[in-house]
Design an enzyme around this catalytic site. Sequence first.
Site, PDB file in Angstrom:
ATOM      1  N   ASN A 131      36.279  47.140  30.761  1.00  0.00           N
ATOM      2  CA  ASN A 131      35.971  48.463  31.310  1.00  0.00           C
ATOM      3  C   ASN A 131      35.266  49.348  30.290  1.00  0.00           C
ATOM      4  O   ASN A 131      34.389  50.140  30.647  1.00  0.00           O
ATOM      5  CB  ASN A 131      37.252  49.139  31.813  1.00  0.00           C
ATOM      6  CG  ASN A 131      37.746  48.519  33.109  1.00  0.00           C
ATOM      7  OD1 ASN A 131      36.978  48.283  34.037  1.00  0.00           O
ATOM      8  ND2 ASN A 131      39.041  48.228  33.174  1.00  0.00           N
ATOM      9  N   ASP A 212      31.603  42.426  44.389  1.00  0.00           N
ATOM     10  CA  ASP A 212      31.175  43.274  43.264  1.00  0.00           C
ATOM     11  C   ASP A 212      30.608  42.462  42.103  1.00  0.00           C
ATOM     12  O   ASP A 212      30.026  43.011  41.164  1.00  0.00           O
ATOM     13  CB  ASP A 212      32.322  44.169  42.790  1.00  0.00           C
ATOM     14  CG  ASP A 212      33.542  43.376  42.296  1.00  0.00           C
ATOM     15  OD1 ASP A 212      33.448  42.147  42.097  1.00  0.00           O
ATOM     16  OD2 ASP A 212      34.603  44.005  42.121  1.00  0.00           O
ATOM     17  N   HIS A 215      34.947  40.640  39.843  1.00  0.00           N
ATOM     18  CA  HIS A 215      36.319  40.151  40.006  1.00  0.00           C
ATOM     19  C   HIS A 215      36.360  38.835  40.789  1.00  0.00           C
ATOM     20  O   HIS A 215      35.674  38.706  41.801  1.00  0.00           O
ATOM     21  CB  HIS A 215      37.175  41.199  40.726  1.00  0.00           C
ATOM     22  CG  HIS A 215      37.238  42.504  40.017  1.00  0.00           C
ATOM     23  ND1 HIS A 215      36.384  43.548  40.315  1.00  0.00           N
ATOM     24  CD2 HIS A 215      38.042  42.940  39.012  1.00  0.00           C
ATOM     25  CE1 HIS A 215      36.666  44.575  39.527  1.00  0.00           C
ATOM     26  NE2 HIS A 215      37.665  44.232  38.729  1.00  0.00           N
TER      27      HIS A 215
END
Length: 239
Positions: A131, A212, A215
Amino acid sequence: MHYSYLKSNTLKQNMHRQNIAARLLHLSLLVLTLVCFTFSISVYSQQQAPLDAQTQKKILVVGDSLSAAYKLSAQQGWVHLLREKLKDNNYPYQVINASVSGATTAAGIQIMKQSLASHNPDIVMLELGGNDGLQGKPVSYITKNLDRLITMATSSGAQVVLIGIQIPPNLGRRYTQPFFQQYQTLADKYKLPLVPFLLDKVAGYPTLMQEDGIHPRAEGQPIVLENVWPVLAKVLSKS
């Protein structure tokens, strides 16, 4: 006559006091006996507790959405699959998943602090940094936080298994290359077992990745575990 009455009354009072004292002593002995009995039962119960609960070691996973079964049930995630694999192979380990979707390395510091205090793990699997990378934070900043997380875990006596992450190439090689390299650098610095890339053979495969592109789907989770298992198995064989 008056003197005899006083003397008789005094004797009765003394006898009454002695009787009360005897009863109090008896009651005290009874309470003491009950306390000792209760304590003995408590000690016996502790001695008879299942050995698994007393001897089971702990693996703590500190990660982000990649380890938190993002948009999947917990039972589909690789951490749960690891738990099942350990059980099937008779490894006496409890797996605690402290992974939080969206967690950065900075958030991981607080998670690590609380988790170490709560669980006192034998092994810590550290999967963070993705992240931070997606947010474009300086690699030096990410490395510094990962270094601190490793130090926190090792200082508690835990063995750290470091899990490497790669980020999408659209951020540019000048950023993605040192980002990926930091995991090997930290593993070398602290002599840690390293999973080079958590999503190896999963990332880039549409049938294994969610829409996405970040994931894994449920179908990709067993492959993620296959990436982790050989490294972790070597640690387990030494513990």
